[in-house]
Scaffold this motif. Sequence first.
Motif, PDB file in Angstrom:
ATOM      1  N   GLU A  65       0.802  -1.227   0.000  1.00  0.00           N
ATOM      2  CA  GLU A  65       0.000   0.000   0.000  1.00  0.00           C
ATOM      3  C   GLU A  65       0.833   1.275   0.000  1.00  0.00           C
ATOM      4  OE1 GLU A  65      -2.782  -0.314   3.215  1.00  0.00           O
ATOM      5  OE2 GLU A  65      -3.442  -2.307   2.622  1.00  0.00           O
ATOM      6  N   ARG A 120       6.077  -0.429   6.491  1.00  0.00           N
ATOM      7  CA  ARG A 120       5.549  -1.214   5.368  1.00  0.00           C
ATOM      8  C   ARG A 120       6.629  -1.426   4.305  1.00  0.00           C
ATOM      9  NH1 ARG A 120       1.120   2.335   5.804  1.00  0.00           N
ATOM     10  NH2 ARG A 120       1.312   3.080   3.666  1.00  0.00           N
ATOM     11  N   THR A 144       4.706  -3.615  15.413  1.00  0.00           N
ATOM     12  CA  THR A 144       3.777  -2.480  15.514  1.00  0.00           C
ATOM     13  C   THR A 144       4.190  -1.486  16.594  1.00  0.00           C
ATOM     14  OG1 THR A 144       2.404  -3.727  17.065  1.00  0.00           O
ATOM     15  CG2 THR A 144       1.816  -3.865  14.729  1.00  0.00           C
ATOM     16  N   SER A 192      -4.381   3.514  14.673  1.00  0.00           N
ATOM     17  CA  SER A 192      -5.003   3.289  13.358  1.00  0.00           C
ATOM     18  C   SER A 192      -3.982   2.726  12.366  1.00  0.00           C
ATOM     19  CB  SER A 192      -5.588   4.602  12.823  1.00  0.00           C
ATOM     20  OG  SER A 192      -4.575   5.581  12.737  1.00  0.00           O
ATOM     21  N   VAL A 193      -2.731   3.207  12.464  1.00  0.00           N
ATOM     22  CA  VAL A 193      -1.659   2.712  11.592  1.00  0.00           C
ATOM     23  C   VAL A 193      -1.337   1.256  11.942  1.00  0.00           C
ATOM     24  CG1 VAL A 193       0.745   3.069  10.880  1.00  0.00           C
ATOM     25  CG2 VAL A 193      -0.710   5.037  11.346  1.00  0.00           C
ATOM     26  N   ARG A 214      -3.909  -1.092  10.317  1.00  0.00           N
ATOM     27  CA  ARG A 214      -3.666  -1.305   8.881  1.00  0.00           C
ATOM     28  C   ARG A 214      -2.485  -2.236   8.665  1.00  0.00           C
ATOM     29  NH1 ARG A 214      -3.187   4.005   5.428  1.00  0.00           N
ATOM     30  NH2 ARG A 214      -2.706   2.500   3.797  1.00  0.00           N
ATOM     31  N   ASP A 238      -3.435  -5.813   9.504  1.00  0.00           N
ATOM     32  CA  ASP A 238      -4.292  -6.348   8.450  1.00  0.00           C
ATOM     33  C   ASP A 238      -3.445  -6.763   7.246  1.00  0.00           C
ATOM     34  OD1 ASP A 238      -6.970  -6.932   7.794  1.00  0.00           O
ATOM     35  OD2 ASP A 238      -7.001  -5.245   6.393  1.00  0.00           O
ATOM     36  N   LEU A 239      -2.481  -5.906   6.910  1.00  0.00           N
ATOM     37  CA  LEU A 239      -1.564  -6.180   5.797  1.00  0.00           C
ATOM     38  C   LEU A 239      -0.729  -7.435   6.080  1.00  0.00           C
ATOM     39  CD1 LEU A 239      -0.114  -4.948   3.175  1.00  0.00           C
ATOM     40  CD2 LEU A 239       1.557  -4.081   4.795  1.00  0.00           C
TER      41      LEU A 239
END
Length: 256
Positions: A137, A157, A177, A183-184, A187, A190-191
């Motif tokens: 992304e 990422r 993380t 919020s980041v 994502r 999820d990725l």
Amino acid sequence: MTPLLSVQGITKRYGAHIGCADVSFDLYPGEVMGIVGESGSGKSTLLNCMAGHLTPDAGQVVFDTRTDGPRDTITMSEPERRMLGRTDWAFVHQHARDGLRMGVSAGGNVGERLMAVGERHYGDIRDKATDWLGRVEIDASRVDDRPTTFSGGMQQRLQIARNLVTGPRLVFMDEPTGGLDVSVQARLLDLLRGLVRDMGLSAIIVTHDLAVVRLLADRLLVMKSGRVVEAGLTDQVLDDPQHAYSQLLVSSVLQV
């Protein structure tokens, strides 16, 4: 079925202080193992011993290599271990700056790992790098930008893309993380979950965030003072912890 990674009696001491003591487990292909515990519990020491960044005082880390079958990575020669680190292994650092070259473009960061395994066609390397930026992304227009211009989440990422581009079979993650906004984090998790599932990756994730292991890990090790105090299926350990320390860890998470 042969384990992909078999850890046998890993012990690391810092003088009188125990980093980790007599840790053993097997990790099978396609399985994700979570290692949790408070700061100073020895989980990062264990991860670094497994990944070859630290030499343990005792024990074996046996990896099922593609060519020679199960090999003890601790007794491997340095060139062999470095080759393993470029091909079948990947290491995602807590701080993306430790795993990226900040003076090189985003595409260069991803392409460098491809060149390390023998890719030489510049057009192919650039195409693969752009494809991987899309998979994590990051807009393809940022391929020539340096990571210093990226946000913390984008850097993380990019580090993941750099690590996974060579199709490793085992990924070590140290607090992937840590230090990111909620919020980041969501994502990124999820990725990661999508990539682990799509690529059939095996992974070992060290974290103190129980939400991360509940989402990603199949099995869980709980560590305290350098020792494993509880091990089992993730849901089993988190929903019905047996050891007093595991119960304390689970109950200390704020219920929303």
